[in-house]
Design an enzyme around this catalytic site. Structure first.
Site, PDB file in Angstrom:
ATOM      1  N   LYS A  83     -24.232 -14.143  48.407  1.00  0.00           N
ATOM      2  CA  LYS A  83     -23.156 -13.997  47.608  1.00  0.00           C
ATOM      3  C   LYS A  83     -22.291 -12.803  48.179  1.00  0.00           C
ATOM      4  CE  LYS A  83     -21.488 -13.668  43.070  1.00  0.00           C
ATOM      5  NZ  LYS A  83     -21.527 -13.694  41.430  1.00  0.00           N
ATOM      6  N   SER A 158     -18.744 -16.643  39.097  1.00  0.00           N
ATOM      7  CA  SER A 158     -17.983 -15.950  40.270  1.00  0.00           C
ATOM      8  C   SER A 158     -18.989 -16.627  41.416  1.00  0.00           C
ATOM      9  CB  SER A 158     -18.128 -14.414  40.080  1.00  0.00           C
ATOM     10  OG  SER A 158     -19.239 -14.093  40.093  1.00  0.00           O
ATOM     11  N   SER A 182     -21.751 -16.517  35.429  1.00  0.00           N
ATOM     12  CA  SER A 182     -21.321 -16.664  36.983  1.00  0.00           C
ATOM     13  C   SER A 182     -22.296 -17.316  37.610  1.00  0.00           C
ATOM     14  CB  SER A 182     -20.794 -15.193  37.604  1.00  0.00           C
ATOM     15  OG  SER A 182     -19.725 -14.585  37.016  1.00  0.00           O
TER      16      SER A 182
END
Length: 468
Positions: A83, A158, A182
């Site tokens: 990520k 996210s 997220s």
């Protein structure tokens, strides 16, 4: 060679086993994934900062280690894209912000350190919203990540790049983080599995504030067994993380499906009217309840009273964002998206009494859940209040005709659970009439991550469209 050839759609466990048994080389496995990335990423925009040359060097090193007879880790040879809010030493890490577009960290953060030590081959990063704020993945550095099932729709966020890359077969596993949903929301949107572990289960380091506990790191995968494999690598104590739980990560490596007969299930589509839920999403949750009852579970339409969660989450989020980004916003007032800037500024007027109130309420919420789980084994509710929405919207403007005033309003089903500290997992459970994925959220008592995985495996086998 194996009678069942490995492909990018194989399970992560079968890929790792095939590499260890020399049925496929890490270089060959990487090539398969790079081919899929070349095929799908130009449209979906999930993997960013891809570096094929370094990836190939990493795969070659993985093969050489096996050839030397070295003992290897559980993720040995698996391609991995971290990520883009997780620092990877020597690798561009932008946080989705133009202010960090050229940032290259000196060292790995703890989650990355553990995944790489387990043998994963770094290939790049996965796209995120600006500073991971909001559950729709877009930024001015790389653009928007699209849904792999319907590219006109959002992949969530996210950890949207991670969920999209997983669902599209670009990576076999993915890491993420979760403050307001997220890990869970993008898993629901993309038809994969995402888990927000108990507070302290996956330690993070370095952090600007080791005692800030709304955001946690965690795993994503295409099935619960693969997710457990990654959690076994991420979890476990570390001296640098003072509130880390003490259980060894390896204890989560192989959860067996729970027996559903007699399982005490509380099921609610909206926690007693606490938030609006799209009718089709509610229908998937209700269908899950019927399936559980049919399998012998005791399903009750009960829910905990989480009325304190709204003020608690919004206060702590604003306080956290102001503390972390306030000075940067003051220096670069035009470099933040409006919704994030507003959230940061909301923290400026908070007093010590406001923050103390929020922590007192969070303590009360934790106690509410402790008492609730003396009567129930698991709470089932929506992951997201909506199915994937159009990618050209920042957030849903309305649910069932009811306006959503801010970019957080449609995420209550996720962030109400955040402030309880309990572990929660999103598993695929159905589709809308238009074929869009819908997940259900399973919640267990704090610390009961292994039990949650066991229940999730059983529920996955019962209701997940891709189980098997």
């Amino acid at each position: 060679m194996s009678s069942t050839p490995v492909s990018v759609d194989s399970s992560a466990r079968s890929m790792a086993a095939a590499v260890r048994e020399r049925e496929i080389s890490a270089r060959e496995l990487l090539d398969l994934h790079l081919e899929r990335i070349a095929e799908r990423n130009p449209q979906l925009n999930a993997v960013v900062s891809l570096d094929e040359e370094r990836a190939r060097a990493g795969a070659e090193a993985a093969d050489e280690a096996l050839a030397r007879g070295e003992r290897v880790g559980p993720l040995h040879g698996l391609p991995f894209a971290f990520k883009d809010t997780h620092a990877v030493g020597g690798w561009r890490t932008t946080y989705g912000s133009t202010l960090r577009a050229d940032h290259v960290p000196d060292a790995d953060e703890l989650i990355v350190e553990r995944v790489r030590r387990a043998g994963a081959v770094t290939i790049g990063k996965t796209n995120v919203p600006e500073f991971a704020a909001g559950s729709h993945t877009f930024n001015k550095v790389f653009g928007t990540t699209l849904n792999p099932i319907d590219p006109s729709r959002s992949a969530g966020g996210s950890s949207g790049g991670a969920a999209c890359a997983l669902a599209a077969g670009m990576v076999p596993l993915a890491d993420g983080s979760d403050m307001g949903g997220s890990l869970r929301n993008p898993a629901s949107f993309c038809g994969v599995v995402g888990m927000r572990p108990s507070l302290g289960r996956v330690p993070e380091w370095p952090l600007y504030n080791q005692w800030e506990t709304t955001s946690v790191g965690g795993p994503m995968a295409r099935n619960v067994a693969d997710l457990a494999l990654l959690l076994s690598v991420m979890a476990g104590p570390d001296a640098r993380a003072p509130h880390a739980l003490g259980d060894a990560g390896t204890s989560f490596a192989d959860p067996q499906p729970a027996t559903l007969g007699g399982l005490r299930v509380a099921l609610s589509t909206d926690l007693g009217g606490a938030f609006e839920v799209d009718h089709e999403v509610a229908g998937v949750v209700e269908a899950t309840g019927r399936a559980l009852a049919g399998a012998g579970a005791s399903v009750s339409g009960e829910h905990p009273d989480l009325g304190l969660a709204e003020d608690t989450f919004r206060t702590l989020r604003a306080w956290h964002f102001q503390a972390k980004f306030g000075a940067l916003l003051a220096e670069h007032p035009d470099a933040f998206k409006a919704s994030l800037a507003d959230n940061i500024r909301a923290g400026e007027s908070l007093t010590g009494a406001d923050v103390a109130r929020a922590y007192g309420q969070r303590t009360a919420l934790s106690e509410t859940m402790r008492e609730f789980f003396t009567a129930y084994d698991v709470l089932v509710l929506p992951v997201s209040q909506v199915p994937p929405f159009p990618a050209d919207q920042e957030f849903p403007s309305a649910i069932n005709g009811k306006p959503m005033e801010t970019y957080l309003d449609w995420m209550r089903s996720a962030y109400f659970i955040t402030v309880t500290g309990c572990p929660a997992i999103s598993i695929p459970a159905g589709h809308t009439r238009d074929g869009l994925p819908v997940g259900v959220q399973l919640v267990a008592p704090h610390g009961a991550d292994l039990r949650l995985l066991e229940v999730a495996r059983a529920v996955e086998a019962l209701v997940s469209p891709t189980a098997g």
